[in-house]
Design a protein around this motif. Structure first.
Motif, short mmCIF file in Angstrom:
data_model
loop_
_atom_site.label_atom_id
_atom_site.label_comp_id
_atom_site.label_asym_id
_atom_site.label_seq_id
_atom_site.Cartn_x
_atom_site.Cartn_y
_atom_site.Cartn_z
N UNK A 1 14.84 -3.71 -18.78
CA UNK A 1 14.84 -5.28 -18.74
C UNK A 1 15.33 -5.97 -17.58
N UNK A 2 14.60 -6.81 -17.59
CA UNK A 2 14.45 -7.88 -16.45
C UNK A 2 14.73 -8.92 -16.90
N UNK A 3 15.01 -10.03 -16.01
CA UNK A 3 14.59 -11.60 -16.16
C UNK A 3 13.55 -11.57 -15.25
N UNK A 4 12.49 -12.56 -15.90
CA UNK A 4 11.43 -13.11 -15.11
C UNK A 4 10.96 -14.67 -15.13
N UNK A 5 10.56 -14.64 -14.11
CA UNK A 5 9.90 -15.81 -13.97
C UNK A 5 8.81 -16.36 -13.64
N UNK A 6 7.48 -16.31 -14.87
CA UNK A 6 5.99 -15.72 -13.70
C UNK A 6 5.61 -16.96 -13.10
N UNK A 7 5.05 -16.65 -11.55
CA UNK A 7 4.98 -17.66 -10.46
C UNK A 7 5.76 -18.45 -9.85
N UNK B 1 14.24 4.06 -7.59
CA UNK B 1 15.29 3.16 -6.20
C UNK B 1 15.34 3.45 -4.89
N UNK B 2 13.21 2.81 -5.13
CA UNK B 2 13.09 3.06 -3.85
C UNK B 2 12.69 1.53 -3.76
N UNK B 3 12.77 1.45 -1.85
CA UNK B 3 12.31 0.16 -1.50
C UNK B 3 11.67 -0.40 -1.97
N UNK B 4 11.40 -1.42 -2.30
CA UNK B 4 10.39 -2.61 -3.30
C UNK B 4 9.67 -3.32 -2.30
N UNK B 5 8.21 -2.90 -2.61
CA UNK B 5 7.16 -3.55 -1.66
C UNK B 5 6.27 -3.77 -2.09
N UNK B 6 6.19 -3.55 -3.07
CA UNK B 6 4.79 -4.04 -4.47
C UNK B 6 5.77 -5.61 -4.21
N UNK B 7 4.40 -6.59 -3.92
CA UNK B 7 4.55 -8.16 -3.74
C UNK B 7 3.90 -8.71 -4.91
N UNK B 8 4.60 -10.12 -4.52
CA UNK B 8 4.28 -10.47 -6.32
C UNK B 8 4.86 -11.65 -6.30
N UNK B 9 3.95 -13.09 -6.63
CA UNK B 9 4.52 -14.38 -7.47
C UNK B 9 5.49 -14.53 -7.96
N UNK B 10 6.06 -13.95 -8.68
CA UNK B 10 7.00 -13.83 -9.60
C UNK B 10 8.69 -13.45 -9.63
N UNK B 11 8.68 -14.78 -10.10
CA UNK B 11 11.02 -14.35 -9.58
C UNK B 11 11.54 -13.55 -10.99
N UNK B 12 12.40 -12.74 -9.95
CA UNK B 12 12.67 -11.07 -11.32
C UNK B 12 14.46 -11.71 -10.62
N UNK B 13 14.45 -12.54 -10.16
CA UNK B 13 16.34 -13.33 -10.75
C UNK B 13 17.44 -12.24 -10.20
N UNK C 1 8.44 -12.51 -2.86
CA UNK C 1 9.37 -11.20 -3.83
C UNK C 1 8.45 -10.23 -4.26
N UNK C 2 9.46 -8.82 -4.52
CA UNK C 2 9.27 -7.60 -4.05
C UNK C 2 9.31 -6.74 -5.52
N UNK C 3 8.95 -5.49 -5.65
CA UNK C 3 9.56 -5.00 -7.34
C UNK C 3 9.05 -3.48 -6.72
N UNK C 4 9.47 -1.92 -7.16
CA UNK C 4 8.85 -0.94 -7.31
C UNK C 4 9.12 -0.19 -8.50
N UNK C 5 8.55 -0.08 -9.27
CA UNK C 5 8.79 1.19 -10.49
C UNK C 5 9.00 1.82 -10.57
N UNK C 6 10.05 2.55 -11.81
CA UNK C 6 10.33 3.56 -11.52
C UNK C 6 11.06 4.75 -10.90
#
Length: 103
Positions: free
Chosen positions: A51-57, A82-94, A75-80
């Protein structure tokens, strides 16, 4: 929670205590962390519940507040993991930081 340095090195970690089922969660590092002006740092958290908070774009454009800033698409993220999150995103993960400028 993890603070990552500009090259992906873990600088500090903290474990959340006494979380609640909803609402804002806060964790502090054991000691303050000194950062370098102009360097890029990443703050992340890992959850096993998915679970996480998200604001699209939320970062479709740049965002600045005081001395902190996030570029558009910064914004960056990494699913699955605890690695350094490097997947780029426009979304705010708060994932926010408590930042106190020094002298």
């Amino acid at each position: 929670a993890t603070l990552w340095g500009p090259t992906g090195l873990q600088i500090a970690t903290a474990t959340y205590q006494a979380e609640t089922a909803s609402g804002w969660q806060t964790v502090l590092f054991d000691i303050p962390v000194t950062v370098t002006v102009g360097a890029t740092y990443t703050v992340s958290y890992h959850t096993n519940t998915g679970h996480y908070a998200l604001t699209l774009n939320g970062f479709a454009g740049p965002y600045s507040r005081g001395p902190l800033s996030v570029p558009a698409g910064g914004a960056v993220y990494s699913y699955g993991s605890t690695a350094w999150p490097t997947n780029s995103s426009n979304h705010n993960y708060w994932v926010d930081v408590v930042f106190v400028p020094g002298n």
